[in-house]
Design an enzyme around this catalytic site. Structure first.
Site, PDB file in Angstrom:
ATOM      1  N   THR A  10       6.067   7.716   0.657  1.00  0.00           N
ATOM      2  CA  THR A  10       6.054   6.095   0.241  1.00  0.00           C
ATOM      3  C   THR A  10       6.778   5.884  -1.014  1.00  0.00           C
ATOM      4  O   THR A  10       8.129   5.984  -1.127  1.00  0.00           O
ATOM      5  CB  THR A  10       4.700   5.350   0.559  1.00  0.00           C
ATOM      6  OG1 THR A  10       3.853   6.161  -0.289  1.00  0.00           O
ATOM      7  CG2 THR A  10       4.390   5.539   2.035  1.00  0.00           C
ATOM      8  N   THR A  36      -3.892   6.327  -0.864  1.00  0.00           N
ATOM      9  CA  THR A  36      -3.763   6.914   0.510  1.00  0.00           C
ATOM     10  C   THR A  36      -2.880   8.259  -0.227  1.00  0.00           C
ATOM     11  O   THR A  36      -1.791   8.380  -0.768  1.00  0.00           O
ATOM     12  CB  THR A  36      -2.261   6.207   1.087  1.00  0.00           C
ATOM     13  OG1 THR A  36      -2.962   5.001   1.650  1.00  0.00           O
ATOM     14  CG2 THR A  36      -1.899   6.887   2.424  1.00  0.00           C
ATOM     15  N   ASN A  42       3.919  -2.024  -8.513  1.00  0.00           N
ATOM     16  CA  ASN A  42       2.671  -2.646  -7.824  1.00  0.00           C
ATOM     17  C   ASN A  42       2.828  -4.318  -7.710  1.00  0.00           C
ATOM     18  O   ASN A  42       1.976  -4.725  -6.803  1.00  0.00           O
ATOM     19  CB  ASN A  42       1.580  -2.216  -8.301  1.00  0.00           C
ATOM     20  CG  ASN A  42       1.414  -0.783  -7.584  1.00  0.00           C
ATOM     21  OD1 ASN A  42       1.366  -0.211  -6.407  1.00  0.00           O
ATOM     22  ND2 ASN A  42       1.365   0.288  -8.397  1.00  0.00           N
TER      23      ASN A  42
END
Lengths: 424, 424
Positions: free
Chosen positions: B158, B209, B419
């Site tokens: 990702t 994750t 982010n």
């Protein structure tokens, strides 16, 4: 006006040369002498961190003696900024006591009559010589009014961009006699803010370097004032979190002069509830000033959780949401990435059934009974809410009776700049 | 080579169009059919978050059935990136099962023979149509070797800046027969990294994750493999923390083909210890790749704590140090502001006597028996240590038997940039 708004107090600020910047760094708040001892209470709450600054060690010793009735209510608080006198061992404690003793001799009280408080860099010897040299001037300039209060508030700042103060006032009639109760305060706090203030009566409940010094002319004894102060802190300072790193120096000290007169305020009465409510509301105002001025913060958010199994369960979930860097960055970016909010709550060690969970942002339900509300993402009200100065988040996690709320701030690049270069 | 380094496995990667970027986003790892069931184990550990992705719900169901002996060892793992299929309710579970069933029909096994795994944005319906349309091509391209492994590793990324893989190999003689055991893995993880992976046997112990998929040709049954995997995760993935926000999707899945032959590896034997040690070392390699590639990270640090009352007490203190934004910013700024490290450890809810505490940075003692070592701040070795790619911090908190270590990364402005704009 702030700490000298209530009757019976004076304050001052000075520059002792502790801060390399040359800004004011020494503050004194003093209660007038000669008031009735039964109505002049003192309350203190401190950080729950296992590592505590020397002033916290000294303060806890004073508190224990006051609550045990072996020490008269302290007359004054001496605060310095620029050096936290923490991780300094027994020498740090001796240094704090030396500063208190020098102050006490100027005020004409015993050495235990002064409570110390320090904030600033950790692990550096307190410059006792500089402080003691500045004390005569500090004591001589004690006064009342806007200028005295402003000098006091400025002298306790560290990375704060603005001084912080608040006041409250109400009238009441107790036993047929009317009186006006005044409360005033100064505070500091911007980084290392995640207060979990311990209790004098119970194990640690909820900690930063946040300092708040409160004065009141209410007549109230130390035991009752301690209880009221802990209730007020739980509803205010313990509910803000800038960077999830409770400080070794967090301190709230409340001094009561009793100068408003009348019957002392005791626990279990309407007068106590009124006083505690006013104190809590004023502390919430200060806590909000702290989070708005969080290091690097541009905007704040409020997470309210309900439907939890207990208030404590809801509190733990709120604490995870306000401390998540991913949630804080999403708020900074005005990004309705709500999955971060729900999963942060999921990290509290408290189970909940997601099929009962719903999340609302600024009145727009984005997650309902465990499934996304896809059309919400294009609702213009969502964009407006995410762009507000205070973003409201409401998370329902079930049908239980537990609820809590906390305030957080966004995480900006400026936070990194401030904290990557603090001591060097 | 990675997941196809051990005998008995194939892998592939494809672009299903889940990621808006158009990069590869679908990965399949498959065990060859026809191997002896008693030696082909499967182990899984998942996030301890109360909010779990649909693939975690499905995976836990598969695991329970495998350990209960009611389901044959799964044949394959289907992984997608770009959508975590989390906070998607019952539809999410149905979507994950539909993708598994379609994969199973291509591989010729039952629908329960495929385990799903997903990573990416939370709260968006899984694009099942795109995935199912891509499956025939994905299955047709299953292969062995560098190209297959690289395609698999790329398809699970990702915000990772580099693909992550590892392998291990050792020879052993068991019962007079020599054999070579091979272990291979791919992993992903960069943000939302603070793994606390639960156990199939015990309450949650330590979670991000982060995804890791491990293959081995060791002959080992599911129960023994599960135990070995949990031990390996506790010594590796659970020891890294990028941003202290455990994900709803953290997953480690280990598949054993048994193709190395010989006596199955069982708990309590030297062969088991050897296998678990090799698995743990390889997982530590992957965990280190994850922390080095932490979102925005430029440098890492290792906190080692000893002298605590228990390993768990030391673990809690390490967790506070690696997650403190103030410590992370100090590391970023190469600032030996060690008070932040000591006070972070003090926030673990574990009491320790600071007069017994000492802190060493890169071999330079900066804090000794509760007092600052002032001359340390001008030691050139301290400056060198603070500027290293991995800053070593050693904190002694007493004389107890407890010890732990964890790896953290610095907090940079780039983390905020990444982010604040992830979904928008």
């Amino acid at each position: 006006m702030a700490v000298t708004f209530p009757l019976g107090f004076t304050a001052s600020g000075a520059t002792a040369g502790i801060k390399p910047s040359g800004k004011p760094d020494l503050c004194l708040i003093a209660r007038d002498g000669g008031t009735d001892g039964g109505a002049t209470g003192c309350a203190m709450v401190f950080t729950a961190n296992a590592v505590t600054g020397a002033p916290v060690i000294v303060g806890k010793k004073r508190r224990a003696a006051v609550l045990a009735g072996t020490l008269a209510t302290p007359r004054a608080v001496l605060i310095n900024a620029g050096n936290s006198n923490a991780a300094t061992g027994q020498q740090g404690v001796a240094d704090a006591e030396a500063c208190c003793a020098a102050t006490a001799s100027l005020l004409g009280c015993g050495p235990d009559g002064v409570v110390p408080s320090s904030t600033g860099v950790i692990g550096r010897p307190l410059p006792v010589g500089k402080i003691i040299a500045a004390l005569p001037g500090l004591a001589a300039s004690l006064g009342r009014g806007e200028a005295a209060d402003a000098a006091a508030a400025a002298a306790i700042m560290t990375t704060d961009t603005v001084p912080k103060s608040a006041r409250a006032e109400y009238r009441e009639t107790v036993g047929g006699v009317s009186r006006t109760i005044r409360i005033g305060a100064i505070a500091k706090g911007s980084g290392m803010i995640a207060p979990r203030l311990e209790s004098a009566f119970a194990p640690p409940a909820a900690s930063a370097t946040m300092l708040a010094f409160v004065t009141t002319d209410a007549p109230i004894a130390s035991m009752d004032l301690q209880r009221a102060t802990e209730t007020a802190c739980s509803g205010s300072f313990d509910r803000v979190n800038v960077d999830n790193h409770p400080s070794c120096s967090d301190t709230v000290i409340v001094l009561a002069s009793g100068a408003a007169g009348g019957t002392p305020i005791v626990h279990g009465t309407e007068a106590y509830e009124r006083f505690t409510g006013a104190l809590r509301t004023m502390c919430e105002d200060l806590a909000r000033q702290i989070i708005v001025d969080g290091e690097g913060a541009t905007r704040i958010f409020k997470i309210a959780i309900r439907g939890a199994s207990s208030d404590e369960a809801a509190r733990k979930m709120c604490a995870e949401v306000v401390s998540s860097p991913l949630v804080k960055c999403a708020i900074h970016g005005r990004d309705p990435n709500w999955g971060r909010i729900v999963t942060a709550a999921g990290n509290a060690g408290v189970w909940f059934d997601t099929s009962e969970a719903s999340l609302t942002i600024g009145g727009v339900e984005v997650y309902r009974a465990g499934v996304p509300v896809t059309e919400a993402l294009t609702d213009p009200r969502l964009k407006t809410a995410m762009a507000g100065k205070e973003v409201p988040l409401e998370l329902v996690v079930g049908r239980g009776p537990g609820a809590w709320w906390m305030l957080g701030c966004d995480l900006s690049k400026e936070y990194v700049v401030i904290n990557a270069e603090y001591t060097t």
